[in-house]
Design an enzyme around this catalytic site. Sequence first.
Site, short mmCIF file in Angstrom:
data_model
loop_
_atom_site.label_atom_id
_atom_site.label_comp_id
_atom_site.label_asym_id
_atom_site.label_seq_id
_atom_site.Cartn_x
_atom_site.Cartn_y
_atom_site.Cartn_z
N GLU A 142 0.97 -1.08 -0.03
CA GLU A 142 0.08 -0.04 0.10
C GLU A 142 0.64 1.32 0.04
OE1 GLU A 142 -2.90 -0.32 3.35
OE2 GLU A 142 -4.30 -1.67 1.89
N GLU B 32 -5.25 -8.59 -1.17
CA GLU B 32 -6.13 -8.18 0.20
C GLU B 32 -7.69 -7.80 -0.17
OE1 GLU B 32 -4.39 -5.71 3.00
OE2 GLU B 32 -2.63 -5.90 2.52
C1 BG6 Z 1 -4.20 -3.02 4.85
C2 BG6 Z 1 -2.84 -3.50 5.04
O1 BG6 Z 1 -4.14 -1.88 5.01
O2 BG6 Z 1 -5.44 -3.47 5.23
C3 BG6 Z 1 -2.98 -4.52 6.14
O3 BG6 Z 1 -2.04 -3.88 3.98
C4 BG6 Z 1 -4.20 -4.56 7.21
O4 BG6 Z 1 -1.66 -4.81 6.91
C5 BG6 Z 1 -5.24 -4.26 6.25
O5 BG6 Z 1 -4.27 -5.31 8.22
C6 BG6 Z 1 -6.69 -4.58 7.16
O6 BG6 Z 1 -6.58 -3.20 7.93
P1 BG6 Z 1 -7.11 -3.49 9.65
O7 BG6 Z 1 -6.72 -1.97 9.96
O8 BG6 Z 1 -8.18 -3.86 9.62
O9 BG6 Z 1 -6.17 -4.38 9.92
#
Ligand code: BG6
Length: 464
Positions: free
Chosen positions: A172, A361
Amino acid sequence: MKAFPQTFYWGGATAANQVEGAFLEDGKGLSTSDVQPHGVFGDVVERMPGDTGLKDIAIDFYHRYPDDIALFAEMGFNCLRVSIAWTRIFPNGDDAEPSEAGLAFYDKLFDEMAKHHITPLVTLSHYEMPWALVKNYGGWGNRKVIGFFERYARTVFERYKGKVKLWLTFNEINMSLHAPMTGVGLPSDSSKAEVYQAIHHQLVASALAVKACHEIVPEGKIGNMLLGGLMYPLSCKPEDVFKTLQENRGWQFFGDVQARGAYPGYMLRYFRDNGFALEMTDADRDALKSTVDFISFSYYMTGCVTADEALNQKARGNILNMVPNPHLESSEWGWQIDPLGLRTLLNVLWDRYQKPLFIVENGLGAKDKVEADGSINDDYRISYLNDHLVQAREAIEDGVELMGFTSWGPIDLVSASKAELSKRYGFIYVDRHDDGTGTLARSKKKSFDWYKEVIATNGASLKA
Ligand code: BG6
């Protein structure tokens, strides 16, 4: 019949600082994540002897990875995204030699994946860098860090070239604009000009890593990684529409540089209009010409943009200050759920870059309830993932070349934004809680069998 390609990568995605724990074991150095106990938006808290944080142990993947990988294999994963902690390889970032203990750990990890025919997808830097590089050099604000990163990247490419063929540079990369310490090792009150200079150094480093990967792992592929922050205009007012174009360019800029090899004109204008005089050498411009082989991104939600300042004021403090969409439901953490937005985003990225895409993701962070018999009925997670995968398949029908899907947090892990364990993403439950209690035992949620079936049928079991 709509279908995913036979070569599709199915799996999950993790990050070292959110799963491994063992934060000082085998010579690992402190990272920026280790001094941000309250998450990526939280303040830096210098560690004192005896201090403990949730990420210090995280889910103890460092010691339990063989069992966890066996569970991923049981679900049918043919791909697992992990990150290498830079501080396991170069504890201070500028050490003369890499740490053999750190290198050996990832050898074992990749060998374990190979045993189960799981292809590693490896992020070089996921939301962390050596804390010593921040303290002694000023993080990515210092051009010297480019060289330290390149050396780290070359070291791991050389070491793992026979085991790892799929790589990502910075997780990101556009998040630095919202979380400068996490992204580029700069204090949160840094000026925009300082942040963009640091980002420039990181973009050069990313391109140098691409070049090094092509030299050292010629049959490999290396991608970038964007937070896919798709924004919609709140209304059809031309001012809202134009502002939305600008907001989307706020993240697309990173992809434009990494995929096209040069700064886009709109960004140079933004720097001019704001009086930012970035130091950009001819050698930098030359380096940027090494472009990524594919585009990877995270996708969780969309948001809206308005030129109406009163509405913007109201939205301040939301995640990324996004104006909510009145047509969408939100998760318990206020993230707006928008499966169709994923299809839109895939099409936008494909139209813009014409390079293969990889969803690295996607998932739902939610509180799970363990029933008296130990079962966890996470139908909400099943429905979220089902609906997003259906839209991914639609995008493939639209002509998008999609390499794979690694859901975020296939096993519960420490969340990034607030460093919580109660925000769970996994198909596998981990008995550990925000107060640090719990046995760390693993158990399968209902979604475990659901995802297993999706993978076994290459998506045919999804409900459209
Ligand atoms: C993304 C990141 O922003 O979202 C991860 O690459 C992160 O590291 C994921 O865990 C979800 O966000 P969060 O804050 O719910 O863990």
